[in-house]
Structure formats: C-alpha cells, structure tokens
Enzyme design. Structure first.
Site, short mmCIF file in Angstrom:
data_model
loop_
_atom_site.label_atom_id
_atom_site.label_comp_id
_atom_site.label_asym_id
_atom_site.label_seq_id
_atom_site.Cartn_x
_atom_site.Cartn_y
_atom_site.Cartn_z
N ALA A 222 0.87 -1.18 0.00
CA ALA A 222 0.00 0.00 0.00
C ALA A 222 0.91 1.24 0.00
O ALA A 222 0.81 2.11 0.88
CB ALA A 222 -0.98 0.00 1.17
N HIS B 190 3.09 4.57 -0.42
CA HIS B 190 2.83 6.01 -0.51
C HIS B 190 4.17 6.73 -0.54
O HIS B 190 5.23 6.08 -0.56
CB HIS B 190 1.95 6.47 0.66
CG HIS B 190 2.47 6.03 2.01
ND1 HIS B 190 3.66 6.48 2.52
CD2 HIS B 190 1.97 5.17 2.93
CE1 HIS B 190 3.87 5.94 3.71
NE2 HIS B 190 2.87 5.12 3.98
N GLY C 85 5.86 8.21 1.62
CA GLY C 85 6.77 7.88 2.73
C GLY C 85 7.69 6.74 2.32
O GLY C 85 8.92 6.81 2.45
N HIS C 86 7.08 5.66 1.80
CA HIS C 86 7.88 4.53 1.33
C HIS C 86 8.83 4.98 0.20
O HIS C 86 10.00 4.59 0.17
CB HIS C 86 6.97 3.43 0.76
CG HIS C 86 6.02 2.83 1.75
ND1 HIS C 86 4.66 3.02 1.69
CD2 HIS C 86 6.23 2.03 2.82
CE1 HIS C 86 4.07 2.37 2.66
NE2 HIS C 86 4.99 1.76 3.37
N GLN D 263 3.38 -9.98 13.10
CA GLN D 263 3.50 -8.71 13.84
C GLN D 263 2.14 -8.08 14.14
O GLN D 263 2.08 -7.00 14.72
CB GLN D 263 4.41 -7.73 13.11
CG GLN D 263 3.81 -7.11 11.86
CD GLN D 263 4.83 -6.29 11.10
OE1 GLN D 263 5.78 -6.82 10.53
NE2 GLN D 263 4.66 -4.98 11.11
N GLN E 98 10.21 1.28 16.31
CA GLN E 98 10.63 0.15 15.47
C GLN E 98 12.12 0.26 15.11
O GLN E 98 12.83 -0.74 15.09
CB GLN E 98 9.79 0.12 14.20
CG GLN E 98 10.23 -0.90 13.17
CD GLN E 98 9.20 -1.07 12.07
OE1 GLN E 98 8.28 -1.84 12.21
NE2 GLN E 98 9.36 -0.36 10.97
N SER F 67 0.63 7.22 6.03
CA SER F 67 0.53 5.84 6.54
C SER F 67 -0.39 5.06 5.62
O SER F 67 -1.37 5.62 5.10
CB SER F 67 -0.07 5.86 7.95
OG SER F 67 -0.52 4.57 8.30
N ARG G 203 -2.43 3.04 6.56
CA ARG G 203 -3.72 2.96 7.24
C ARG G 203 -4.59 4.21 7.00
O ARG G 203 -5.79 4.16 7.23
CB ARG G 203 -3.53 2.75 8.74
CG ARG G 203 -3.03 1.36 9.09
CD ARG G 203 -3.05 1.10 10.59
NE ARG G 203 -2.69 -0.27 10.90
CZ ARG G 203 -1.44 -0.71 11.05
NH1 ARG G 203 -0.42 0.12 10.91
NH2 ARG G 203 -1.20 -1.98 11.34
#
Ligand code: AMP
Length: 281
Positions: A32, A34, A36-37, A61, A153, A185, A187
């Site tokens: 998914a 975006h 950021g990635h 996880q 993380q 995110s 999400r």
C-alpha cells in the site's frame, strides 16, 4: 525491475550481485505504498548500487486479527510505483516462503519492548524482528532503510542487528507528511472523510506542543497534548510519551541532556495511527 516471489530465485540473484561487489540498499514494506515509502527508496538509490524492496504483510506482527484482515493490499499498484521509483528488485513472497515452518524465536528487547507500542501491541515487535531478520538473511543488504514514523521500530531493529551481529547498516529516514501535516501511513486509506479531516489534529497538536514545550513541565505538556486530542470526539489517545531517542526511557525534565521525542498512538474509530515529534530540533 525484476520481481521475485520465491526465496530461491531472489537468493540466487542476490548471490550474483554480491559476487560482483555491488552494494544493496533494502527497504522492507508491507505495501500500500505512498510517498513515505518512496522517500526511503530514493535514499536507498542514492547510497547503493542496487535497491531491493520487499512487499509482505507480515502476519506475526499483528496482534489484532481484524487489523491484519483489513490491512490494505494493492500489489499491482505497488509494483507500478516501485518501477517508477527506480527500484531494481521487488520481492513479493507468500507467507509459506517467509515462514516454511512457524517462527518460534523469542527476542528480548528489554525496555524497548515494554513501553508504548510494545506495551499496547503484545508480540508486535517480536513479529517485526522475526520478519526483518528473515528478510535480512535473504536479501543480505549492505544498508536497510526505515522511516522515523515508526520511531520505536527503528530502536528495536538496531537492537536486533546488534544482538545478532548482522553486517547491515540501519539508516533512519525522516517522516513524510501529507500537505496538511498528517503523517503518511498505509492505514490513512482506511479513514472515512470525516475521520481523515479530524486526524490532522494529531500532527497539529504535536507541532504546537513543540512550540510551547518550555512553558510547561514535561508532565503538564503530556497532559495538555492528550487533553487537546481527546477533546475531539473522533480521536482517542492510547498513549503520549516523551522519551529519550535511544533507550526510550521517560524524560522527567527538559534539562536532561538527552535527545527527546514525543511518541503518540491515537485511535480514529477502529483505525490506529501513530506519529512522533522531536523536541530538540
Ligand atoms: P510499512 O509498510 O508501514 O511497514 O512501512 C515500511 C517502511 O516505511 C517503514 O520503515 C516505515 O517506517 C516507513 N514509513 C511508513 N510511513 C512513513 C512516512 N510517513 N514517512 C517515512 N517513512 C515511512
């Protein structure tokens, strides 16, 4: 861009690249994708000969079965974005490829796993360590790139790398935000328009908190942040902690000579979002 689905096929390609002395930059993701990635991929491209990106929604996880079931999966669109971003190798394994046998390893991260996400999402970081260590052994990266959006993380991964003595450099990358400030995110795609509109208050409150921090004690600033956000009927703070950026121990006083970061988790309806802000830059 080459796309591999099996451990055997990617391993033989990685073996060749390693033999040629190529450096490998690795970006693990759950898809998914975006911006950021994509920022992680851009940084990996700058610093390495070859960029490998994995797309794998790791079941071990997820402490919440519904979260796992509802997690957005957009593999075809992801592969297009990866191609455009200049990724060289995409690794899109099935669960059986990553876990031919159940992974029963238990990691000890001390305090790093006892606070915030570790406390609220039991087993989450153990699952993260399982999948990232497995991916590292398959991809043998020179460097691996992680977003500071998931601040805790990064601390956990650094600890895992140290404990296992892995020859990989962990590169933290800054948080990428929507134009209104909401941290990007996967999400966010699950938010309805009203939730999305109200979710912006999370980052806005963090930015404001950084501005006014020194007018308050640490404890009072924490209370102020939680009250501001909880005042919005769409938002429900799970935690807001101000901690040091290595051990994640609570900061009691602004005069402490440690880098300080405020980490927050907020429920927006059934969707759980996290964000954080540094207090000394
Ligand atoms: P995920 O697919 O959510 O597991 O994220 C994969 C990687 O992208 C992790 O290292 C995340 O920290 C990073 N990431 C996710 N969102 C952002 C963001 N808004 N800015 C920077 N990095 C991010």
């Amino acid at each position: 861009m080459q796309v591999y689905k099996t451990v055997d096929s990617i391993s033989s390609e990685i073996g060749k690249l390693r033999q040629q002395g190529k450096s490998i930059g690795f970006v693990p993701t759950m898809g998914a994708l975006h911006d950021g990635h994509l920022s992680l991929i851009a940084q990996a491209k700058q610093g390495n000969d070859v960029v490998v990106v994995s797309v794998f929604v790791n079941p071990t996880q997820f402490n919440d079965k519904n979260d796992l079931k509802n997690y957005p999966r957009t593999v075809e669109a992801d592969l297009k974005k990866l191609e455009q971003a200049g990724c060289n190798i995409a690794f899109v394994p099935t669960e059986k490829e990553i876990y031919p046998e159940p992974d029963t390893r238990v990691f000890d991260f001390g305090n790093l796993n006892k606070v915030m996400e570790g406390k609220c999402r039991k087993g989450h970081f153990n699952g993260v360590a399982q999948v990232v260590s497995r991916l590292f052994s398959i991809v043998s990266p020179t460097r691996a790139y992680f977003g500071e959006k998931d601040f805790q993380q990064i601390c956990v991964i650094k600890s895992m790398v140290k404990q296992l003595g892995l020859p990989v450099e962990i590169i933290p990358c800054p948080i990428i935000r929507e134009t209104d400030g909401l941290a990007m995110s996967s999400r966010n795609a699950l938010l309805n328009p009203d939730q999305r509109k109200n979710a912006v208050q999370i980052s806005q409150t963090l930015f404001k908190a950084r501005e006014i921090a020194l007018n308050y004690s640490v404890e009072d600033l924490k209370k102020w942040v939680m009250a501001q956000i909880n005042d919005n009927p769409f938002l429900d703070v799970e935690y807001f902690e101000i901690v040091d950026d290595v051990e994640l121990m609570p900061i009691a006083d602004w005069t402490e000579k440690k880098n300080k970061v405020g980490c927050i988790a907020v429920k927006v309806g059934a969707i759980r979002l996290i964000d954080n802000i540094r207090f000394n830059s």
